[in-house]
Design a protein around this motif. Sequence first.
Motif, PDB file in Angstrom:
ATOM      1  N   GLY A  72       0.955  -1.141  -0.209  1.00  0.00           N
ATOM      2  CA  GLY A  72       0.088  -0.075   0.015  1.00  0.00           C
ATOM      3  C   GLY A  72       0.941   1.150  -0.165  1.00  0.00           C
ATOM      4  N   LYS A  73       0.307   2.396  -0.226  1.00  0.00           N
ATOM      5  CA  LYS A  73       1.043   3.659  -0.190  1.00  0.00           C
ATOM      6  C   LYS A  73       0.074   4.609   0.765  1.00  0.00           C
ATOM      7  CE  LYS A  73       4.177   6.446  -1.703  1.00  0.00           C
ATOM      8  NZ  LYS A  73       5.767   6.289  -1.305  1.00  0.00           N
ATOM      9  N   PRO A  74       0.513   4.994   1.663  1.00  0.00           N
ATOM     10  CA  PRO A  74       1.840   4.820   2.286  1.00  0.00           C
ATOM     11  C   PRO A  74       1.866   3.363   2.745  1.00  0.00           C
ATOM     12  CG  PRO A  74       0.224   6.395   3.734  1.00  0.00           C
ATOM     13  CD  PRO A  74      -0.145   6.208   2.470  1.00  0.00           C
ATOM     14  N   PRO A  75       3.225   2.824   3.305  1.00  0.00           N
ATOM     15  CA  PRO A  75       3.169   1.491   3.672  1.00  0.00           C
ATOM     16  C   PRO A  75       2.208   1.275   4.904  1.00  0.00           C
ATOM     17  CG  PRO A  75       5.426   2.325   3.168  1.00  0.00           C
ATOM     18  CD  PRO A  75       4.527   3.399   3.196  1.00  0.00           C
ATOM     19  N   PRO A  76       1.645   0.318   4.936  1.00  0.00           N
ATOM     20  CA  PRO A  76       0.520  -0.105   5.922  1.00  0.00           C
ATOM     21  C   PRO A  76       1.286  -0.492   7.087  1.00  0.00           C
ATOM     22  CG  PRO A  76       0.641  -1.988   4.488  1.00  0.00           C
ATOM     23  CD  PRO A  76       1.420  -0.898   3.898  1.00  0.00           C
ATOM     24  N   SER A  77       0.593  -0.159   8.430  1.00  0.00           N
ATOM     25  CA  SER A  77       1.081  -0.761   9.581  1.00  0.00           C
ATOM     26  C   SER A  77      -0.160  -1.993   9.921  1.00  0.00           C
ATOM     27  CB  SER A  77       0.835   0.332  10.557  1.00  0.00           C
ATOM     28  OG  SER A  77      -0.645   0.539  10.907  1.00  0.00           O
ATOM     29  N   PHE A  78       0.620  -2.949  10.992  1.00  0.00           N
ATOM     30  CA  PHE A  78      -0.026  -4.260  11.043  1.00  0.00           C
ATOM     31  C   PHE A  78      -0.374  -4.535  12.595  1.00  0.00           C
ATOM     32  CE2 PHE A  78       2.596  -4.527   7.344  1.00  0.00           C
ATOM     33  CZ  PHE A  78       1.928  -5.427   6.479  1.00  0.00           C
ATOM     34  N   SER A  79      -1.619  -5.163  12.818  1.00  0.00           N
ATOM     35  CA  SER A  79      -2.103  -5.520  14.261  1.00  0.00           C
ATOM     36  C   SER A  79      -2.658  -6.780  14.113  1.00  0.00           C
ATOM     37  CB  SER A  79      -3.080  -4.628  14.740  1.00  0.00           C
ATOM     38  OG  SER A  79      -4.263  -4.358  13.785  1.00  0.00           O
ATOM     39  N   TRP A  80      -2.746  -7.436  14.955  1.00  0.00           N
ATOM     40  CA  TRP A  80      -3.402  -8.794  15.130  1.00  0.00           C
ATOM     41  C   TRP A  80      -4.445  -8.865  16.129  1.00  0.00           C
ATOM     42  CZ3 TRP A  80      -2.189 -12.899  12.202  1.00  0.00           C
ATOM     43  CH2 TRP A  80      -1.279 -12.921  11.371  1.00  0.00           C
ATOM     44  N   THR A  81      -5.567  -9.905  15.974  1.00  0.00           N
ATOM     45  CA  THR A  81      -6.340 -10.470  17.140  1.00  0.00           C
ATOM     46  C   THR A  81      -6.139 -11.769  17.340  1.00  0.00           C
ATOM     47  OG1 THR A  81      -8.223 -10.857  15.456  1.00  0.00           O
ATOM     48  CG2 THR A  81      -8.195  -8.522  16.489  1.00  0.00           C
ATOM     49  N   ARG A  82      -6.418 -12.086  18.533  1.00  0.00           N
ATOM     50  CA  ARG A  82      -6.416 -13.719  18.775  1.00  0.00           C
ATOM     51  C   ARG A  82      -7.755 -14.018  19.495  1.00  0.00           C
ATOM     52  NH1 ARG A  82      -2.305 -16.634  23.133  1.00  0.00           N
ATOM     53  NH2 ARG A  82      -3.442 -18.465  23.074  1.00  0.00           N
ATOM     54  N   ASN A  83      -8.325 -15.009  18.948  1.00  0.00           N
ATOM     55  CA  ASN A  83      -9.732 -15.478  19.339  1.00  0.00           C
ATOM     56  C   ASN A  83     -10.703 -14.154  19.633  1.00  0.00           C
ATOM     57  OD1 ASN A  83      -8.770 -18.316  19.671  1.00  0.00           O
ATOM     58  ND2 ASN A  83      -8.099 -17.832  21.723  1.00  0.00           N
ATOM     59  N   GLY A  84     -10.704 -13.389  18.659  1.00  0.00           N
ATOM     60  CA  GLY A  84     -11.605 -12.266  18.542  1.00  0.00           C
ATOM     61  C   GLY A  84     -11.258 -10.812  19.287  1.00  0.00           C
ATOM     62  N   THR A  85     -10.121 -10.981  20.099  1.00  0.00           N
ATOM     63  CA  THR A  85      -9.704  -9.916  20.851  1.00  0.00           C
ATOM     64  C   THR A  85      -8.335  -9.298  20.486  1.00  0.00           C
ATOM     65  OG1 THR A  85      -8.960 -11.147  22.677  1.00  0.00           O
ATOM     66  CG2 THR A  85     -11.010 -10.599  22.852  1.00  0.00           C
ATOM     67  N   HIS A  86      -7.823  -8.086  20.735  1.00  0.00           N
ATOM     68  CA  HIS A  86      -6.568  -7.680  20.579  1.00  0.00           C
ATOM     69  C   HIS A  86      -5.552  -8.569  20.905  1.00  0.00           C
ATOM     70  CE1 HIS A  86      -3.409  -4.796  19.374  1.00  0.00           C
ATOM     71  NE2 HIS A  86      -3.211  -4.766  20.363  1.00  0.00           N
ATOM     72  N   PHE A  87      -4.496  -8.505  20.242  1.00  0.00           N
ATOM     73  CA  PHE A  87      -3.274  -9.470  20.582  1.00  0.00           C
ATOM     74  C   PHE A  87      -2.075  -8.567  20.801  1.00  0.00           C
ATOM     75  CE2 PHE A  87      -0.164 -12.992  19.195  1.00  0.00           C
ATOM     76  CZ  PHE A  87       0.284 -13.191  20.567  1.00  0.00           C
TER      77      PHE A  87
END
Length: 1213
Positions: A72-87
């Motif tokens: 993507g432009k600008p480069p994207p940032s990443f995040s995760w969820t585990r079992n439906g909640t923020h990891f």
Amino acid sequence: MQLKIMPKKKCLSAGRMLLILFLSQMISALEVPLDSKLLEDLVQPPTITQQSPKDYIIDPRENIVIQCEAKGKPPPSFSWTRNGTHFDIDKDPLVTMKPGSGTLTINIMTEGKAETYEGVYQCTARNERGAAISNNIIIRPSRSPLWTKEKLEPIILRNGHSLVLPCRPPIGLPPPIIFWMDNSFQRLPQSERVSQGLNGDLYFSNVLPEDTREDYICYARFNHTQTIQQKQPISVKVFSVDELNDTIAANLSDTEFYGAKSYRERPPTFLTPEGNASNKEELRGNVLSLECIAEGLPTPVIYWIKEDGTLPINRTFYRNFKKTLQIIQVSEADSGNYQCIAKNALGAIHHTISVTVKAAPYWIMAPQNLVLSPGEDGTLICRANGKPKPRISWLSNGVPVEIAPDDPSRKIDGDTIIFSNVQERSSAVYQCNASNEYGYLLANAFVNVLAEPPRILTSVNTLYQVIANRPALLDCAFFGSPLPTIEWFKGAKGSALREDIYVLHENGTLEIPVAQKDSTGTYTCVARNKLGMAKNEVRLEIKDPTRIIKHPEYAVVQRGNTVSFECKVKHDETLIPTVTWLKDSGELPNDGRFHVNQDHLVITDVNDDDGGTYTCVANTTLDIVSASAVLNVVAPTPTPAPTYDVPNAPFDLELTDQLDKTVQLSWTPGDDNNSPITKFIIEYEDAMHEAGLWHHQTEVSGTQTTAQLKLSPYVNYSFRVMAVNSLGRSLPSEPSEQYLTKAAEPDQNPSFVEGLGSEPDNLVITWKPLNGFESNGPGLQYKVSWRQKDGDDEWTSVVVANVSKYIVSGTPTFVPYLIKVQALNDAGFAPEPAVIMGHSGEDLPMVAPGNVQVNVVNSTLAEVHWDPVPLKSIRGHLQGYRIYYWKEQNTSQRNRRHIEKKILTFQGSKTHGMLPGLEPFSHYTLNVRVVNGKGEGPASPDRVFNTPEGVPSAPSSLKIVNPTLDSLTLEWDPPSHPNGILTEYTLKYQPINNTHELGPLVDLKIPANKTRWTLKNLNFSTRYKFYLHAQTSAGSGNQITEEAVTTVDEGKMAGIPPDVGAGKAMASRQVDIATQGWFIGLMCAVALLILILLIVCFIRRNKGGKYPVKEKEDAHADPEIQPMKEDDGTFGEYSDAEDHKPLKKGSRTPSDRTVKKEDSDDSLVDYGEGVNGQFNEDGSFIGQYSGKKEKEPAEGNESSEAPSPVNAMNSFV
């Protein structure tokens, strides 16, 4: 001159005006090119490019890596969820994220357990334009548990019984692979009798003594952990009956078991599945596996069928000795009832498996990225299918649209999102989720609202070099928002383009299918939208093709000699060719005997290994050509005499002085092979209209090597040349380069123009179209014109496509029309066509012929006259007149058969005709009809006429009955066709003697009502011939003849039994056989033979002076036996003196022709051959004397047979 490219691929012809070809696309189809320079400053929402699988089984002995990559432009940032909640990965020291990526690494090799990190993970990539999300990634560690400890008892069973060895492996993740081996890790052999089921169990349809072993071991291999688990060995002991007898003989007194067979045959039964029916469910796209394993003796064989259809041929496979049926890529159409049949010699059994194919969601149309400019409209479409039907839900930047921020430009309609008048704030990433109970699909598609001026991505001043007569592709990669339009220019703006054909591509590329020398030049590509303009120039150079004008030739060389192969190459002067020689498709041997110079390969001191195929390869940076020749090495031979053959093919064909109507062709002659070339034949091919078909162009003298050729317009010419000498014609040369002539108006109009109507109210105009060669240009059409011949109307015209028929509707019936058909093409019209006359459609005539008159010529012929009908009432082309006539039947005949009508057609405008073949004395009816091309008109009023009497046919039959000595009675049937009223019969007859001479003729007149007549006072035993015919007032008819014989005089037949001697007169048309010479001879021979036999018999029986009959009578001396008297018809005594005397006059058999047996035991019957003695027609006794038989009662021997040939012989003596 400019070229503007339109969005879809099409062909345009250059004209004298500016040629502008526009290229545009549907807004929804705009793609952002993957150009690094473009992407550096182009804003774009995130796009997931890589992620781990949805069901991710990990190896617990290695670190866990969960992938998530995005761009993507600008480069994207990443995040995760585990079992439906923020990891929160920062709080777990074992979890790290790869820099510039969303990929997670969980370090469990040093510490931690894989089970701790089981769960459902999801990655989100986000920038200012939106957020993209990954699938739900389920993390599960693989498991390979140990087998439960168990004690397995040995299995003992009798020979022929069935057996199932259970495996029951521990439940692992993923499920293990099962196989059976022994202690030596050797796989156990399997067959139709012994096989492993899908559940891992080992099935025996019947056991044999050789199945006895103690190490049946089931193994489970867990691939993820690369481990193998082993079940406890199973011991199997198979006893035969003899072995059991030895064990239990002391305890059994019943001998039945000892004498029994070692096994008992039985029909099949299923070991798996159980029962008569079962169900199976499978998902679309998977492999459907159906299994049936049966036991029985002999071993059953398995067959598979689909009850309501056939098994798919290319997707059906049989495994495990046909006990398993597999169908790959299963679909909903594979649902249904499948039947497995187990069969052996004792019977069959079947099991029905009902298969239902379900489907996890699958894409019909996944949503695609959408690039729009401000104010534009667009749609995102998400369509999926499955069984059951999946539910579609939308998310915006990973959030359900129901709770996402509102966007006034967005409207959701089921599986479609509609965008109207988008703005930059409308940019987002949308997720479509299609799910049912068997799974889900998730797709990201962004909406990127951009306002970008045009950019041309093709390098500036790119040089394209193309070989002549090949396609040229000029690139113009572009981008802009809104989508730019593309304009092409050649040379300076406004310069003229020649009338070439261009193929235009959606990506901006300009294609010249057949590039010519005049295609060389500078081409400018211009991209425009409302935000600006960009342009780029490219150059095109057309090069001459590389050609081998002198090919290496087949050579036969003696060992030790030198051979030379020539390869002369002609090429474009600006290209540098490289010539390489190959032997048998490989490099030349590294041998000093091989010498390569500019045009030749020379091999000295040739040996046998040098034989093979030598190839000359000439290549430039743009093309490559090759030519091969075979070298055959032979032993030295005396110098052969010169060989004479047809010439070699000409070569090096070249076209010069290329004009619209002419071109000059030159060539180089091939070797004349010791016979001078007398002429050259030139042929041409039209690659545009008739590719592959060569036509004769012209012939020139054998001393010429050039020819001026006349050309036709709009033909893509290729030429070839053949040389001719006294031995024949050479092979054709290689084709010349192609030369496309300019288009021109047609020289001729279509031929065979006709105008005929197929219906009463239309005119069908047909013609033979021009062929492609005759069309002289593209866009061949026809101008069809017509008007009524006798009217004042103007010509009506219509231009139709390249067809061969046009139908004019609404015309009056059968009216003459003037018609003309003119050819035209894009260059203009053909010369004025000729005018032909046609007619509109015909209809049935309206008026019947009048004044029909019949003139009876004689009893079988009549002449018919009629008045012609008015021409206007015919309403078509007059074909003629048709007369229907039939004979009227009386009431009884009408009931028996249908009246048969006869038809006579008289062509043209005739108004009279003859009716032949009529029946005399008959009542006829007729009518007349006029006929045109459509059919018949109405019938005239019926006219009735009668035919006069005619002569009758012959009487139907004639037979002679009741013949006597002097009379014969004749019976006959009247004529079948009396043809009038019978007046009388005429009977004529005359005798016929033995030499077939005819006697005097007697003529009798007999009343017409008689059908029987008796002739008296005839001669006895005489043959007569009779002639009988009938008469009407018109005369006598044909006669019928017959022959018959009167009976024989009984006074001359003394001594002959009544029913034997009487000759019956037979009414017959055959000649009397008794008067035939061959038959008289045959009867004489028979009589002579009988006479000889009688003489021999009399000599043998009369050596003692008396017949044995007399001796026997004397010996018996019975007083009751008295000599037979003449007066009572009995026999007297026979003596030698009377051997040749006939029987006495009174010696006749009784009227019933029996010989009575008296009380005496002896009679003449005792000496016969088993029947009473019989007399021939001449009165002689023909019973043969032989040995005495047993005495039997003498019964009547009345004969019912016809007289023997001997009877007939009597008439000759």
